[in-house]
Design a protein around this motif. Structure first.
Motif, PDB file in Angstrom:
ATOM      1  N   ASP A  59      47.632  73.044  67.439  1.00  0.00           N
ATOM      2  CA  ASP A  59      49.014  73.520  67.391  1.00  0.00           C
ATOM      3  C   ASP A  59      49.718  73.266  68.716  1.00  0.00           C
ATOM      4  OD1 ASP A  59      48.772  74.321  64.791  1.00  0.00           O
ATOM      5  OD2 ASP A  59      48.634  76.459  65.240  1.00  0.00           O
ATOM      6  N   LYS A 112      52.948  70.894  68.988  1.00  0.00           N
ATOM      7  CA  LYS A 112      54.200  71.436  69.518  1.00  0.00           C
ATOM      8  C   LYS A 112      54.719  70.565  70.658  1.00  0.00           C
ATOM      9  CE  LYS A 112      56.302  75.633  71.333  1.00  0.00           C
ATOM     10  NZ  LYS A 112      56.117  77.079  71.584  1.00  0.00           N
ATOM     11  N   GLU A 139      55.060  75.818  58.695  1.00  0.00           N
ATOM     12  CA  GLU A 139      54.146  76.002  59.821  1.00  0.00           C
ATOM     13  C   GLU A 139      54.705  75.321  61.068  1.00  0.00           C
ATOM     14  OE1 GLU A 139      51.412  77.933  59.819  1.00  0.00           O
ATOM     15  OE2 GLU A 139      51.900  78.466  57.758  1.00  0.00           O
ATOM     16  N   LEU A 181      55.874  77.036  64.544  1.00  0.00           N
ATOM     17  CA  LEU A 181      55.248  76.517  65.760  1.00  0.00           C
ATOM     18  C   LEU A 181      56.300  76.179  66.812  1.00  0.00           C
ATOM     19  CD1 LEU A 181      52.548  75.571  67.045  1.00  0.00           C
ATOM     20  CD2 LEU A 181      53.035  73.327  66.052  1.00  0.00           C
TER      21      LEU A 181
END
Length: 113
Positions: free
Chosen positions: A22, A26, A106, A110
């Motif tokens: 993640d 990002k 998601e 994020l």
């Protein structure tokens, strides 16, 4: 409430997101990745990640020119299935920098943390 839990649980099991962390995802998005939402026009209109563009999966082949010279490409959809399919298509067409970001929601959470 139980139905929502079951749906969320099943969605997490069925998502075919890449193994990109993640944190890395990002960073890649914040650094200007070409973020493509593969859902239908109607789905996209109901909500999407700011800065993403909508190219429905059935129109992907007609829009390959938009992917040229992109440093990083992140594809997403409702659950990660269409984006997994799109990643395979793009890689077969010679694009090597494609990440299946999975579900658009998601990614939205994020990048808005």
């Amino acid at each position: 409430m139980l139905k929502l839990f079951k749906f969320t649980f099943l969605k997490k099991i069925l998502v075919k997101k890449d193994n990109t962390s993640d944190k890395d995802l990002k960073t890649i998005i914040k650094n200007g990745a070409f973020l493509v939402d593969l859902r239908t026009i109607g789905e996209f209109a109901q909500g999407h990640v700011p800065g993403s563009i909508n190219i429905p999966l059935n129109e992907l082949g007609r829009n390959l020119n938009l992917f040229k010279n992109k440093k990083n490409i992140v594809v997403c959809c409702f659950s990660g299935n269409r984006s997994g399919f799109a990643k395979d298509i793009l890689e077969k067409k010679g694009f090597k920098n494609v990440i299946n970001g999975g579900a658009w929601e998601e990614i939205y959470r994020l990048v808005n943390k």
